[in-house]
Design a protein around this motif. Sequence first.
Motif, mmCIF file in Angstrom:
data_model
loop_
_atom_site.group_PDB
_atom_site.id
_atom_site.type_symbol
_atom_site.label_atom_id
_atom_site.label_comp_id
_atom_site.label_asym_id
_atom_site.label_seq_id
_atom_site.Cartn_x
_atom_site.Cartn_y
_atom_site.Cartn_z
ATOM 1 N N UNK A 80 54.434 95.217 11.726
ATOM 2 C CA UNK A 80 54.679 93.790 11.867
ATOM 3 C C UNK A 80 54.748 93.398 12.748
ATOM 4 N N UNK A 81 56.021 94.378 14.249
ATOM 5 C CA UNK A 81 56.651 93.992 14.839
ATOM 6 C C UNK A 81 55.668 93.649 15.890
ATOM 7 N N UNK A 134 51.442 90.103 18.926
ATOM 8 C CA UNK A 134 50.592 90.011 19.600
ATOM 9 C C UNK A 134 50.272 88.633 19.194
ATOM 10 N N UNK A 135 50.451 88.365 18.266
ATOM 11 C CA UNK A 135 50.250 86.206 17.870
ATOM 12 C C UNK A 135 50.118 85.734 19.002
ATOM 13 N N UNK A 136 51.517 85.528 19.317
ATOM 14 C CA UNK A 136 52.481 84.586 20.491
ATOM 15 C C UNK A 136 51.985 85.023 21.618
ATOM 16 N N UNK A 137 51.323 86.015 21.813
ATOM 17 C CA UNK A 137 50.735 86.760 22.938
ATOM 18 C C UNK A 137 49.711 85.558 22.786
ATOM 19 N N UNK A 138 48.736 85.734 21.932
ATOM 20 C CA UNK A 138 47.277 85.071 22.003
ATOM 21 C C UNK A 138 47.138 83.993 21.636
ATOM 22 N N UNK A 139 48.770 82.762 21.012
ATOM 23 C CA UNK A 139 48.954 81.772 21.299
ATOM 24 C C UNK A 139 49.252 81.418 22.938
#
Length: 66
Positions: free
Chosen positions: A26-27, A32-37
């Motif tokens: 989950x972490x 990964x989502x933060x990096x992609x954003x």
Amino acid sequence: MWAAQHEAPIYSRLIQERGDIPAQVRAVAEQTLRDLERVMPAPLPRAMPTQQTHSPALNSGGQGSL
């Protein structure tokens, strides 16, 4: 931690032995989502197409010309 660890001793034992894999996954997924954003911002919303009030293909009877 997950509430079921209190209900299932084997889960607590696995976490002690192997670590809390679901929490780690989950972490990493959240990071990964933060990096992609950051590198791929969300696309801007498209403008809605304007609607035509009169179609040149229709004659006065409301039927399309052939």
